[in-house]
Write a protein that holds these residues in place. Structure first.
Motif, PDB file in Angstrom:
ATOM      1  N   ASN A   1      -9.586  -4.858   3.253  1.00  0.00           N
ATOM      2  CA  ASN A   1      -8.339  -4.928   2.434  1.00  0.00           C
ATOM      3  C   ASN A   1      -7.924  -5.937   2.779  1.00  0.00           C
ATOM      4  O   ASN A   1      -6.078  -5.563   2.493  1.00  0.00           O
ATOM      5  CB  ASN A   1      -7.834  -3.508   2.889  1.00  0.00           C
ATOM      6  N   VAL A   2      -7.434  -7.316   3.238  1.00  0.00           N
ATOM      7  CA  VAL A   2      -6.657  -8.129   3.502  1.00  0.00           C
ATOM      8  C   VAL A   2      -5.910  -8.443   2.478  1.00  0.00           C
ATOM      9  O   VAL A   2      -4.705  -8.628   2.466  1.00  0.00           O
ATOM     10  CB  VAL A   2      -6.846  -9.500   3.844  1.00  0.00           C
ATOM     11  N   PHE A   3      -6.309  -8.857   1.351  1.00  0.00           N
ATOM     12  CA  PHE A   3      -5.783  -9.673   0.064  1.00  0.00           C
ATOM     13  C   PHE A   3      -5.311  -8.293  -1.065  1.00  0.00           C
ATOM     14  O   PHE A   3      -4.594  -8.880  -1.869  1.00  0.00           O
ATOM     15  CB  PHE A   3      -6.635 -10.627  -0.293  1.00  0.00           C
ATOM     16  N   LYS A   4      -6.155  -7.993  -0.928  1.00  0.00           N
ATOM     17  CA  LYS A   4      -5.942  -6.548  -2.180  1.00  0.00           C
ATOM     18  C   LYS A   4      -6.771  -5.333  -1.499  1.00  0.00           C
ATOM     19  O   LYS A   4      -8.125  -4.700  -0.319  1.00  0.00           O
ATOM     20  CB  LYS A   4      -6.805  -6.798  -3.150  1.00  0.00           C
ATOM     21  N   GLN A   5      -6.190  -4.441  -1.397  1.00  0.00           N
ATOM     22  CA  GLN A   5      -6.826  -2.974  -1.202  1.00  0.00           C
ATOM     23  C   GLN A   5      -7.942  -2.582  -2.032  1.00  0.00           C
ATOM     24  O   GLN A   5      -7.910  -2.765  -3.460  1.00  0.00           O
ATOM     25  CB  GLN A   5      -6.112  -1.553  -1.904  1.00  0.00           C
ATOM     26  N   GLU A   6      -9.257  -2.330  -1.627  1.00  0.00           N
ATOM     27  CA  GLU A   6     -10.422  -2.457  -1.704  1.00  0.00           C
ATOM     28  C   GLU A   6     -11.712  -1.411  -0.985  1.00  0.00           C
ATOM     29  O   GLU A   6     -12.427  -1.651  -1.845  1.00  0.00           O
ATOM     30  CB  GLU A   6     -11.120  -3.955  -2.123  1.00  0.00           C
ATOM     31  N   THR A   7     -10.801  -0.622  -0.497  1.00  0.00           N
ATOM     32  CA  THR A   7     -12.396   0.697   0.171  1.00  0.00           C
ATOM     33  C   THR A   7     -11.169   1.035  -0.162  1.00  0.00           C
ATOM     34  O   THR A   7     -10.441   2.123  -0.243  1.00  0.00           O
ATOM     35  CB  THR A   7     -12.356   0.247   1.490  1.00  0.00           C
ATOM     36  N   GLY A   8     -12.559   2.605   0.485  1.00  0.00           N
ATOM     37  CA  GLY A   8     -12.035   3.808   0.387  1.00  0.00           C
ATOM     38  C   GLY A   8     -11.304   4.844   1.061  1.00  0.00           C
ATOM     39  O   GLY A   8     -10.637   5.547   1.648  1.00  0.00           O
TER      40      GLY A   8
ATOM     41  N   ASP B   1       0.710  -1.634   0.199  1.00  0.00           N
ATOM     42  CA  ASP B   1       0.274  -0.162   0.003  1.00  0.00           C
ATOM     43  C   ASP B   1       0.354   1.536   0.085  1.00  0.00           C
ATOM     44  O   ASP B   1       0.216   2.512  -0.354  1.00  0.00           O
ATOM     45  CB  ASP B   1      -0.993  -0.113   1.182  1.00  0.00           C
ATOM     46  N   GLY B   2       2.112   0.714  -0.337  1.00  0.00           N
ATOM     47  CA  GLY B   2       2.888   2.130   0.014  1.00  0.00           C
ATOM     48  C   GLY B   2       2.636   2.810   0.983  1.00  0.00           C
ATOM     49  O   GLY B   2       3.437   4.448   0.928  1.00  0.00           O
ATOM     50  N   PHE B   3       2.518   2.760   2.235  1.00  0.00           N
ATOM     51  CA  PHE B   3       2.176   3.640   3.407  1.00  0.00           C
ATOM     52  C   PHE B   3       3.488   4.158   4.466  1.00  0.00           C
ATOM     53  O   PHE B   3       3.834   4.563   5.672  1.00  0.00           O
ATOM     54  CB  PHE B   3       0.944   4.107   3.654  1.00  0.00           C
ATOM     55  N   ALA B   4       4.223   2.905   4.109  1.00  0.00           N
ATOM     56  CA  ALA B   4       5.468   2.959   5.260  1.00  0.00           C
ATOM     57  C   ALA B   4       7.110   2.205   3.874  1.00  0.00           C
ATOM     58  O   ALA B   4       6.283   2.097   3.446  1.00  0.00           O
ATOM     59  CB  ALA B   4       5.392   2.367   6.461  1.00  0.00           C
ATOM     60  N   VAL B   5       7.943   2.606   4.818  1.00  0.00           N
ATOM     61  CA  VAL B   5       9.240   1.916   4.232  1.00  0.00           C
ATOM     62  C   VAL B   5       8.333   0.424   4.515  1.00  0.00           C
ATOM     63  O   VAL B   5       7.400   0.356   5.273  1.00  0.00           O
ATOM     64  CB  VAL B   5      10.344   2.205   5.147  1.00  0.00           C
ATOM     65  N   ASP B   6       9.411  -0.295   4.100  1.00  0.00           N
ATOM     66  CA  ASP B   6       8.976  -1.916   3.685  1.00  0.00           C
ATOM     67  C   ASP B   6       9.530  -2.524   4.549  1.00  0.00           C
ATOM     68  O   ASP B   6      10.202  -2.047   5.475  1.00  0.00           O
ATOM     69  CB  ASP B   6       9.610  -2.968   2.587  1.00  0.00           C
ATOM     70  N   TRP B   7       8.914  -3.225   5.394  1.00  0.00           N
ATOM     71  CA  TRP B   7       9.333  -3.925   6.388  1.00  0.00           C
ATOM     72  C   TRP B   7      11.134  -5.327   6.543  1.00  0.00           C
ATOM     73  O   TRP B   7      11.089  -5.668   5.193  1.00  0.00           O
ATOM     74  CB  TRP B   7       8.292  -5.279   7.386  1.00  0.00           C
ATOM     75  N   PRO B   8      12.062  -5.016   7.174  1.00  0.00           N
ATOM     76  CA  PRO B   8      13.565  -5.852   6.727  1.00  0.00           C
ATOM     77  C   PRO B   8      12.665  -7.257   6.695  1.00  0.00           C
ATOM     78  O   PRO B   8      13.882  -7.797   6.428  1.00  0.00           O
ATOM     79  CB  PRO B   8      13.488  -4.882   6.936  1.00  0.00           C
ATOM     80  N   ILE B   9      11.670  -7.845   7.219  1.00  0.00           N
ATOM     81  CA  ILE B   9      11.506  -9.041   7.803  1.00  0.00           C
ATOM     82  C   ILE B   9       9.915  -9.618   6.945  1.00  0.00           C
ATOM     83  O   ILE B   9       9.011  -8.297   6.950  1.00  0.00           O
ATOM     84  CB  ILE B   9      11.304  -9.364   9.277  1.00  0.00           C
ATOM     85  N   SER B  10       9.808 -10.786   7.107  1.00  0.00           N
ATOM     86  CA  SER B  10       8.586 -11.377   6.076  1.00  0.00           C
ATOM     87  C   SER B  10       8.047 -12.463   7.752  1.00  0.00           C
ATOM     88  O   SER B  10       9.395 -12.499   8.888  1.00  0.00           O
ATOM     89  CB  SER B  10       9.064 -11.973   5.262  1.00  0.00           C
TER      90      SER B  10
END
Lengths: 571, 169
Positions: free
Chosen positions: A377-384, A142-151
């Protein structure tokens, strides 16, 4: 024979120092001592030994002079702390006094703290859910923060590790976005909670009601017996501290385990002023402590330092750790330290009545209840709006007494309460908030606390995303309630101040790039690798889960890495 | 086993080994009767009022259970100080009302007369009604929260040890 009167540096030198003995600090203590490191655990508050120092835990209701309410004098003197749901006559002694620990609210923020050994792990709500890969993916998708460096794959074995030790009750629900854990037998839903679960199952494909996952021992395992803990007895007085060790806190579990190794030195009354950085050696060498009682300044030294003072406190310590190399705070080349603080949106409640199942009531009590995992918005971004919310849910059949009149009739009536002609159901929202540069903490330039440490300025607020999300929560839950036959639906926006969720996070976020983050994938400061931050300060995003389990797992993982690195000579 | 011994000693009321913060001690002090904010006379009047609200029947009444001490403590500690002042003046006023209507003090009036008087007093005005309501609600709270009621009448389970979410009535 050693001369104990000489305060030699040797006495103040350890293999590791852990700052903080709360839910994550206790784990650092346990893991580091478990690996044989001589570890100093610094706690700013007093010691609280399991059972012995829980002064109210065996008190019967009539032993509380004000029937568990707080005197007005205390509430007036503590406008912030008295807002906390867990603050009452049974537990107030575990919370800070507002006047003793001032901070500056640039925007309204209720900073709820418990300063003693065990910290807030004494009073926490014990809700524990794992993050999934969908949560770690949030910022990158979603581009709202930097990537987590862990999974999730990096942390999954550590979730298992801490769950088994702590004792987590839960049901294996098979949800991809809320991974199952190493569970003890789950708590059970009551009849109306089951009804709601069934209704949601019938009417929706994308959401579920599950039983919450909680840090309670529903069936003690050998490890818990070894810890000296027993089965939760459903007293629901957890915030007093539990004489059975029925729930997880540092005091009952990690601290005694660390003490058993003989490698732990626990020093209460130790306010940490700063982490000492040696410009020549290019590493942190220790910690400057102000004794909270004598105000004496004492330096302690160690090869590795774990910072677990609690999210905003850890930010404060790092910001206050200045040196020639780090003039803006330890590890703060990026300028990001103290910024991108976020929290959980807990402002919305919804309540209703249910007129079914009137032939049934509840017996006993339960320290846990149903949970609604995030479905937006779990599996994809779908709300406002971005991200989403989890929610709690519970149903209860309450009684009432007819309190009309006075005298014998009144007495008879109050001794024989009747069951309501309806069940009461309710839900509260737990929304993810977006970390922003404009939500930050910083040191005040002039005001200091009683120990000469700069007061913290907190500037954190809701945004439009939070407001849209709250709206969605109301709409969705109202619809779910209506479909379940719940009537008299009442929506409440509490206009709750940020902070009262007690899930503030960030400020020293993990990330791949030292220019935009403070910590690497092992929770080490990018620029000072022998300092680890594994409490809420490290969080790059908040997701919707109750965060403590993740703090525990990150801590255990980082501690093991720290020891490995030490062995290799890298630290 | 150490833990069991500890638990046993705790249940006989062994105090903790640590010093509680000052505020915790401050309200423990007011557990003692000495800290009562009412005069002897006012306490006596209140005791009769709580008894009027929850009288002795085949089981103990509020007066015997000392609920008046609980009510006066709650009013002193948990309400605005103006309410505490109002309590004191109300108690005096009720006693005066008793003397004028019944030609005797509240302490000498019988149960029925006291009850009627209390209800009459509540109807005199808004602040009288408010005060009686505060006394009544705290009387109920103190009564239901008392050791006697919780151990003998409305049995309180400190340690349920279970949760059954569906019990047929």
């Amino acid at each position: 024979m050693a001369n104990f009167n000489i305060d030699s540096k040797t006495n103040r030198t350890f293999d590791a120092i852990v700052i903080g003995s709360g839910i994550s600090g206790g784990w650092a203590a346990k893991e580091l001592t478990g690996k044989g490191l001589k570890t100093l655990v610094l706690e700013r508050g007093r010691d609280v030994k399991h059972v012995v120092d829980y002064p109210t835990t065996m008190k019967m209701p009539w032993e509380f002079p004000h029937a568990m309410q707080m005197p007005k004098e205390v509430i007036d003197a503590n406008p912030v702390i008295s807002k906390c749901y867990a603050f009452n006559e049974t537990s107030a002694h575990f919370f800070v006094k507002d006047a003793e620990h001032p901070y500056i609210q640039e925007k309204p923020f209720d900073w709820i703290r418990g300063y003693q050994v065990g910290g807030k792990s004494i009073m926490w709500a014990r809700q524990t859910q794992r993050w999934s890969q969908y949560d770690f993916d949030g910022p990158s998708r979603d581009g709202f923060a930097v990537d987590w460096p862990i999974s999730y794959a990096d942390i999954a074995p550590w979730y298992s590790y801490v769950e088994k030790f702590a004792g987590i009750a839960g049901n294996k629900d098979g949800l991809p976005h809320l991974p199952d854990g190493e569970f003890l037998p789950p708590h059970k839903m009551n009849v109306v909670e089951k009804h709601f679960q069934k209704s949601v199952q019938q009417h929706y494909r994308d959401r579920q009601i599950i039983i919450g996952r909680a840090a309670h021992i529903t069936e003690p395992q050998p490890i818990h017996i070894k810890q000296g803990r027993g089965q939760c007895q459903n007293r629901t007085m957890c915030e007093r501290g539990c004489p059975f060790g029925g729930y997880f806190n540092s005091n009952s579990t990690t601290i005694p385990w660390a003490a058993k190794t003989g490698k732990m030195t626990l020093r209460p009354h130790s306010v940490v002023h700063s982490i000492i950085y040696d410009d020549k050696l290019k590493r942190a060498t220790g910690v400057k402590v102000i004794d909270s009682e004598t105000k004496e300044e004492i330096d302690f030294f160690a090869k590795i330092i774990f910072l677990n003072a609690a999210a905003l406190n850890s930010n404060l310590i790092l910001l206050n750790s200045k040196s020639n190399r780090f003039q803006n705070g330890l590890g703060n080349d990026s300028g990001v330290l103290g910024k991108y603080v976020a929290f959980h949106n807990y402002t919305a409640n919804i309540n209703a009545d249910f007129e079914g199942n009137l032939d049934v009531r509840i017996e006993g009590r339960q320290p846990n209840g149903p949970y609604i995992p995030r479905f937006r918005n779990v599996f994809k971004q779908e709300t406002g709006f971005l991200r989403g919310y989890a929610a709690g849910f519970s149903a209860g059949r309450y009684g009432y007494e007819d309190r009309n009149g006075i005298g014998e009739d009144l007495k008879k009536s109050i001794l024989n309460p009747k069951l309501n002609d309806h069940w009461s159901v309710g839900s509260h929202m737990m929304g993810e908030t977006i970390p922003k540069e404009s939500n930050f903490v910083a040191l005040d330039s002039t005001k200091k606390d009683a120990w000469g440490i700069p007061q913290l300025r907190i500037s954190v607020d809701y945004d439009d995303n939070d407001r849209k999300m709250t709206q969605d929560y109301f709409e969705q839950l109202e619809e779910m309630f209506t479909k379940a036959g719940f009537k008299n639906i009442r929506k409440t926006d509490q206009h709750r101040t940020p902070g009262l969720d007690i899930h503030e996070m960030g400020g020293a976020r993990m990330g791949k790039d030292p220019k935009t983050s403070v910590l690497n994938s092992w929770n080490q400061l990018h620029d000072c690798k022998n300092v680890f931050v594994t409490d809420g300060a490290c969080m790059t995003s908040t997701s919707t889960q109750n965060p403590s389990l993740t703090y525990m797992a990150l801590t255990a993982r980082a501690a093991h890495h720290a020891v490995e690195e030490l062995k290799k000579g890298n630290l | 086993m150490n833990r069991r011994q500890l638990l046993q000693s705790l249940s006989i009321g062994l105090t903790s080994t640590i010093a509680l913060p000052i505020w915790a001690n401050a309200w423990k002090k007011s557990e003692l009767a000495e800290e009562n904010n009412l005069t002897q006379l006012e306490s006596e009047i209140l005791a009769n009022l709580v008894e009027a609200i929850i009288p002795k029947t085949s089981t103990k009444g509020a007066k015997e259970l000392g609920v008046d001490r609980f009510v006066s403590l709650m009013v002193k500690d948990c309400y605005e100080s103006s309410i505490n002042d109002l309590l004191k003046s109300s108690l005096t006023a009720i006693n005066e009302l008793s003397k004028s209507k019944l030609s005797k003090s509240i302490a000498q009036a019988d149960l029925k007369s006291t009850q009627n008087l209390l209800l009459k007093y509540a109807k005199l005005g808004k602040s009288e009604q408010q005060m009686v309501e505060i006394i009544k609600q705290n009387t109920i709270l103190g009564y239901l929260n008392s050791e006697y009621v919780m151990t003998e009448l409305r049995i309180y389970k400190m340690i349920p040890g279970k949760y059954i979410g569906e019990v047929k009535i």
